[in-house]
Scaffold this motif. Structure first.
Motif, mmCIF file in Angstrom:
data_model
loop_
_atom_site.group_PDB
_atom_site.id
_atom_site.type_symbol
_atom_site.label_atom_id
_atom_site.label_comp_id
_atom_site.label_asym_id
_atom_site.label_seq_id
_atom_site.Cartn_x
_atom_site.Cartn_y
_atom_site.Cartn_z
ATOM 1 N N GLY A 17 0.806 -1.214 0.000
ATOM 2 C CA GLY A 17 0.000 0.000 0.000
ATOM 3 C C GLY A 17 0.838 1.262 0.000
ATOM 4 N N GLY A 18 2.152 1.103 0.035
ATOM 5 C CA GLY A 18 3.052 2.250 0.004
ATOM 6 C C GLY A 18 3.216 2.802 -1.408
ATOM 7 N N LEU A 19 4.053 3.800 -1.520
ATOM 8 C CA LEU A 19 4.245 4.488 -2.795
ATOM 9 C C LEU A 19 4.716 3.554 -3.906
ATOM 10 C CD1 LEU A 19 4.228 7.156 -4.350
ATOM 11 C CD2 LEU A 19 6.557 7.534 -3.540
ATOM 12 N N ASP A 20 5.714 2.735 -3.626
ATOM 13 C CA ASP A 20 6.280 1.871 -4.669
ATOM 14 C C ASP A 20 5.277 0.853 -5.187
ATOM 15 O OD1 ASP A 20 8.702 3.187 -4.471
ATOM 16 O OD2 ASP A 20 9.561 1.727 -3.092
ATOM 17 N N THR A 21 4.637 0.111 -4.277
ATOM 18 C CA THR A 21 3.706 -0.908 -4.757
ATOM 19 C C THR A 21 2.431 -0.285 -5.308
ATOM 20 O OG1 THR A 21 2.799 -1.308 -2.542
ATOM 21 C CG2 THR A 21 4.623 -2.716 -3.259
ATOM 22 N N SER A 22 2.071 0.893 -4.834
ATOM 23 C CA SER A 22 0.908 1.582 -5.401
ATOM 24 C C SER A 22 1.182 2.010 -6.839
ATOM 25 C CB SER A 22 0.542 2.807 -4.553
ATOM 26 O OG SER A 22 0.089 2.394 -3.286
ATOM 27 N N PRO A 26 -1.009 0.171 -11.469
ATOM 28 C CA PRO A 26 -1.385 0.626 -12.817
ATOM 29 C C PRO A 26 -0.261 0.448 -13.832
ATOM 30 C CG PRO A 26 -1.059 2.511 -11.357
ATOM 31 C CD PRO A 26 -0.985 1.277 -10.506
ATOM 32 N N TRP A 27 0.987 0.567 -13.392
ATOM 33 C CA TRP A 27 2.099 0.414 -14.325
ATOM 34 C C TRP A 27 2.140 -0.989 -14.904
ATOM 35 C CZ3 TRP A 27 6.515 -2.536 -14.795
ATOM 36 C CH2 TRP A 27 7.413 -2.122 -15.768
#
Length: 76
Positions: A17-22, A26-27
């Motif tokens: 749920g952090g920036l990287d996995t968020s 979509p990527w």
């Protein structure tokens, strides 16, 4: 997912749920044209409210499903 192929195998993403996995949700969907399924492993720091937030965030980002594995019994 505009590029998703019907019947394409989903990509499983370990999701905090952090920036990287968020960013990855979509990527991955856009880059590979495949559905993304997120998975979070609870080793003891996720309560019901955090679990609900993770699922909501995952689906808002475009994941087709989110799973939470309760690993506390195995972990401790």
């Amino acid at each position: 997912m505009p590029n998703a192929s019907a019947g394409a195998k989903p990509i499983l993403l370990a999701f905090s749920g952090g920036l990287d996995t968020s960013f990855c949700v979509p990527w991955l969907a856009e880059t590979y044209g495949r559905p993304v399924v997120t998975l979070t492993v609870n080793t003891g720091s996720i309560d019901a409210a955090a679990a609900a937030m993770l699922e909501e965030r995952s689906k808002t980002l475009g994941a087709v499903a989110h799973h939470l594995v309760d690993a506390r019994p195995a972990y401790f």
